[in-house]
Design a protein around this motif. Structure first.
Motif, short mmCIF file in Angstrom:
data_model
loop_
_atom_site.label_atom_id
_atom_site.label_comp_id
_atom_site.label_asym_id
_atom_site.label_seq_id
_atom_site.Cartn_x
_atom_site.Cartn_y
_atom_site.Cartn_z
N GLU A 1 31.15 9.79 27.39
CA GLU A 1 30.97 10.86 26.44
C GLU A 1 29.12 11.72 27.13
O GLU A 1 27.98 10.38 26.60
CB GLU A 1 30.79 10.95 24.92
N THR B 1 33.99 18.17 25.19
CA THR B 1 34.58 17.20 24.76
C THR B 1 36.35 18.02 24.42
O THR B 1 37.10 17.71 24.77
CB THR B 1 34.43 16.49 23.43
N ASP C 1 33.05 13.26 29.44
CA ASP C 1 34.16 13.80 29.58
C ASP C 1 33.39 14.88 30.34
O ASP C 1 33.44 16.17 30.62
CB ASP C 1 34.75 14.10 28.55
N HIS C 2 32.04 15.13 29.99
CA HIS C 2 31.22 16.01 30.69
C HIS C 2 29.50 15.47 30.93
O HIS C 2 29.06 14.68 30.50
CB HIS C 2 30.76 17.40 29.64
N HIS D 1 25.09 20.78 25.69
CA HIS D 1 26.06 21.54 26.79
C HIS D 1 27.22 22.28 26.33
O HIS D 1 26.62 22.63 24.49
CB HIS D 1 27.86 19.60 27.63
ZN LIG Z 1 32.28 15.31 25.28
#
Ligand SMILES: [Zn+2]
Length: 523
Positions: A230, A268, A442-443, A455
């Protein structure tokens, strides 16, 4: 007062008080000097007139007040998030907000948010609630409405045409600027969200990879742990050259670090379903994602693989709907909880699970809480607080850049610890299984560069920090594979790499996207 007057006053209030982010960004592109002064004034006028047009369109004896009040309340909150975190409220962000559970929302709660809610939302709403609206006969009201609509439309056209050159560039080259208008853009985004999801009708799930089968089952069973991270950005991994030691335990393991991996999305809700989907980044959409089976389904079709998804994030975002899913965000499922449940709790009981699968191949997905912001300081226990002082508020803009980085990097130390625990768990199965661990975030995450936090920016305007992610792979003894680790990879590779790791044969498998087959490595 008649409703037209109330609409004009409210539009003026929105223009002046709720669009700080918009004008801040506009002035970044068009500094307030020379001819720009006239452009900025005309933009304010355009926004003001457009709001009058929009609100008038929605107005009636019964709707005017409730609609204006709802818009004020929501806009006070969107103002707060746009100002504090520099996020924009697009349809992806709305999906995020809807899919986020209460605990994550509490992370974002702050006193400043309450002040925004009161000053920009509640107080003007009370005024609107109390003000007495006079309505004339239906006919007079109707003509007044038409008159306002026409006048505002004419004014909009005049503004656009008087500065047509400016507006052409404004709308074409500086598209992102309008994402900051309040309340117009979030209203548009809600419409966009609804048309993308709800209006799409009944979702029929398209099966893929029904032909999937595993042929060479003579080897020991495979045990793969896929960790979905995450919000870890690549440039904060010491493995990638970050000046601070943020991977002290991982670097001692025989890992393959992947320094050039990019995410599918910046949130996400977008990235997680995308990375498990058959679609690549350009081709993926939310609708395609939920209406097509993903790689877990394809693995399931082989009838030879046990699948388990454990989640300490929000949920699987629809990926694990058809495989066993366990929520580790709360006790008693998660037995390692203090102020919140820890990622390492997901490892408890895995031995028991693995022993029950007899000789079957196993894929376990662990979805981490990782570096979920903005409260990075809550993401680790005391012993990981190596870098100090740390930012202890969710109002990141109030913290120094250094203290934000400190808290974020401490949370990375916790992930480093977690991943090394996963590896050490897998090592115990060296003799009985072919083991591997894949870790991908995820990013990424913005930590205050150019005033950006968190984000979720649209991909084309997102900085590298939000899309260039941490990724690491580990193979157990007797299962070593090689790879050109410096190559550029992305979430697009995951689908095919997972199929490759289990030696799955199916029409939907693309060898050229499998990170390990493509290099011609042996098994
Ligand atoms: Zn995320």
């Amino acid at each position: 007062m008649n409703q037209t007057k109330l609409i004009i006053i409210t539009a003026l209030f929105f223009t002046i008080f709720s669009n700080y982010s918009f004008f801040d960004n506009v002035l970044g592109v068009y500094p307030f000097e020379g001819i720009n002064i006239i452009y900025v004034i005309s933009l304010s006028l355009l926004l003001f007139t457009f709001m009058i047009f929009l609100f008038t369109l929605l107005s009636s004896r019964y709707t005017t007040k409730p609609i204006l009040i709802i818009m004020l309340i929501i806009s006070s909150l969107t103002s707060y998030f746009m100002n504090a975190y520099h996020v924009i409220i697009d349809s992806d962000m709305i999906r995020n907000a809807i899919q986020t559970d209460l605990m994550e929302s509490l992370d974002l709660f702050s006193l400043k948010m309450v002040v925004y809610l009161l000053v920009l939302g509640v107080i003007p709403s009370i005024y609107i609630y109390k003000v007495e609206l006079k309505f004339d006969s239906l006919k007079i009201e109707f003509f007044r409405k038409i008159k306002t609509l026409l006048l505002s439309l004419i004014l909009i056209i005049i503004i656009l045409f008087s500065f047509s050159k400016f507006y052409t560039s404004f709308f074409r080259e500086h598209k992102p600027l309008r994402y900051y208008t309040n309340p117009t853009y979030w209203i548009y985004s809600i419409g966009d969200y609804i048309s993308k999801t709800l209006k799409s009708g009944k979702i029929e799930l398209k099966a893929i990879g029904l032909d999937a089968k595993i042929t060479n089952s003579t080897e020991e069973p495979k045990l793969v742990i896929m960790v979905v991270g995450e919000a870890t950005r690549a440039d904060h991994f010491s493995l990638n050259g970050y000046k601070r030691e943020t991977n002290p335990l991982l670097k001692k393991e025989n890992i393959i670090n992947l320094p050039n991996v990019s995410s599918c999305g910046t949130s996400t809700a977008h990235s997680v379903p995308c990375m498990f989907s058959i679609f690549d980044r350009d081709d993926y959409s939310y609708k395609k994602g939920i209406s097509t089976e993903n790689v877990l389904d394809v693995l399931y079709h082989t009838n030879k693989i046990s699948l388990l998804w454990r989640d300490n994030n929000s949920d699987s975002k629809g990926v694990a709907l058809r495989v066993p899913f366990e929520d580790y965000k709360r006790s008693p499922n998660n037995t390692i909880c203090d102020e919140e449940c820890r990622d390492e709790g997901m490892l408890v009981g895995l031995d028991k699970y693995i022993s029950k699968q007899k000789n079957k191949d196993i894929l376990i997905v662990l979805h981490q809480m990782g570096n979920h912001g903005p409260a990075y300081n809550k993401r680790y226990t005391k012993i990981f607080q190596k870098f100090t002082p740390v930012c202890k508020t969710n109002q990141l803009e109030m913290c120094s850049q250094k203290s934000i980085n400190n808290a974020y990097d401490n949370a990375l130390l916790y992930t480093d610890y977690f991943l090394s625990k996963v590896i050490n768990l897998l090592k115990r199965y060296d003799k009985t299984h072919k083991t591997s661990m894949i870790y991908m975030s995820d990013h990424g995450e913005s930590l205050g560069e150019h005033g950006l936090y968190l984000h979720g920016l649209p991909y084309f305007m997102a900085p590298d920090a939000q899309t260039h992610i941490g990724a690491v792979i580990w193979f157990g003894k007797g299962n070593q594979k090689t790879i050109d680790s410096t190559k550029e990879y992305s979430h697009d590779n995951l689908f095919h790499t997972l199929l490759g790791l289990f030696n799955v044969e199916t029409k939907v498998y693309k060898k050229e996207l499998d990170m390990f087959k493509e290099n011609g490595t042996i098994h």
